[in-house]
Scaffold this active site. Sequence first.
Site, PDB file in Angstrom:
ATOM      1  N   SER A  44       0.814  -1.215   0.000  1.00 54.75           N
ATOM      2  CA  SER A  44       0.000   0.000   0.000  1.00 54.75           C
ATOM      3  C   SER A  44       0.850   1.268   0.000  1.00 54.75           C
ATOM      4  CB  SER A  44      -0.928   0.005   1.220  1.00 54.75           C
ATOM      5  OG  SER A  44      -1.856  -1.059   1.149  1.00 54.75           O
ATOM      6  N   GLU A  68       3.952  -0.148  14.805  1.00 55.25           N
ATOM      7  CA  GLU A  68       4.435   1.150  14.339  1.00 55.25           C
ATOM      8  C   GLU A  68       5.445   1.797  15.288  1.00 55.25           C
ATOM      9  OE1 GLU A  68       0.716   0.157  12.282  1.00 55.25           O
ATOM     10  OE2 GLU A  68       1.261   0.234  14.419  1.00 55.25           O
ATOM     11  N   PHE A  93      -1.608   5.737  11.642  1.00 50.52           N
ATOM     12  CA  PHE A  93      -0.784   4.880  12.484  1.00 50.52           C
ATOM     13  C   PHE A  93       0.657   5.409  12.567  1.00 50.52           C
ATOM     14  CE2 PHE A  93      -3.691   1.757  10.245  1.00 50.52           C
ATOM     15  CZ  PHE A  93      -4.636   1.769  11.247  1.00 50.52           C
ATOM     16  N   ASP A 127     -12.267   3.996   3.508  1.00 51.61           N
ATOM     17  CA  ASP A 127     -11.720   3.464   4.758  1.00 51.61           C
ATOM     18  C   ASP A 127     -12.365   4.109   5.983  1.00 51.61           C
ATOM     19  OD1 ASP A 127     -10.142   1.897   3.206  1.00 51.61           O
ATOM     20  OD2 ASP A 127      -8.234   2.686   3.902  1.00 51.61           O
ATOM     21  N   ARG A 177      -3.599   8.563  -0.758  1.00 50.55           N
ATOM     22  CA  ARG A 177      -3.985   7.373  -1.500  1.00 50.55           C
ATOM     23  C   ARG A 177      -4.607   7.700  -2.854  1.00 50.55           C
ATOM     24  NH1 ARG A 177      -8.918   3.464   0.572  1.00 50.55           N
ATOM     25  NH2 ARG A 177      -8.846   1.903  -1.082  1.00 50.55           N
TER      26      ARG A 177
END
Length: 327
Positions: A44, A68, A93, A127, A177
């Site tokens: 991703s 993370e 994150f 999302d 994104r």
Amino acid sequence: MVKRADKEQSQVKRATRAAYGVTLAHLADEGLPVVAVDADLTGSTTTKKFAQASPDYADRLFNCGIAEQNMVDVAAGLAATGHIAFTGSFAVFGTGRAYDQIRNTVCYSNLNVKIAPTHAGISVGPDGGSHQMLEDISLMRGLPGMKVLVPADYAAAEAALKLAAYTPGPVYVRMGRASVPAVYADGVELEMGRAYVLREGSDCTIVACGVMVEQALSAAATLAEQGISAEVIDAFCVKPLDVDTIAASVAKTGCAVTVEEHSVFGGLGSAVAETLAATHPAPVEFVGMRDRFGKSGEFAELLEYFDMGVPAIVEAVKRVKARVAIC
């Protein structure tokens, strides 16, 4: 004046995150000791493309799993041994979950770590609110020593990653994104601490960053049809902010509108307001997320739903111009 994308180039949409892995490979080709540290999202974030570019680079991608905080600490350790360490995760994150490590391990020690997450803002889309990070610029901007870059398109993201690699110390690069139109020509070179006037105007200054730069340019075109001349500035570098360019523009136009895919608290809008308060006090309106979380939906739908798209920018310009008239 930086080179802008021509009409044909601007119709080609690419996500800013798409520049990540391939740019790391280019930097490695140049001989820089770059490494990538990811948190189980190499596909991703596209850091996988860095590892796939050469067998030699496969050993320079470290996948820490869904951890993370550990990712940032591993990056810090690699930076302490002379590497230029880039981290990869989703912004929610990569900045929120790992904030303590970024603050106390990376920034406190001024290590050469680049926090470069993807999937920031409402452009993450379906999302939903849990993954739509709208506070990251504020978090990173407040850290001592952290520089903050918010590229508008693929070419600017490539330039930001190169700039981060060649700039010692902590740097935050915010990527998204969604595929967005090109603003800059391929190969554009951008500078730390610089903002760029992309359209000159005389009635209002629109200061935008990230994927909202294209929205600001579209709004300026709409305003021009209504007889309002808007100057558009890309605040590519939110910290350190280009005080001279922004103050000079507002001194000419008399007012400003800030536009960001981020909370109106603590991000670009706050930075511009602070700058103008100290240099050239003037009315300012803010376009961004207003004290709420995001929702699931397509990017274009969410821009309209949250009053962050072209119509909202146009109305904000009209409101701020009315305030100038009253003053």
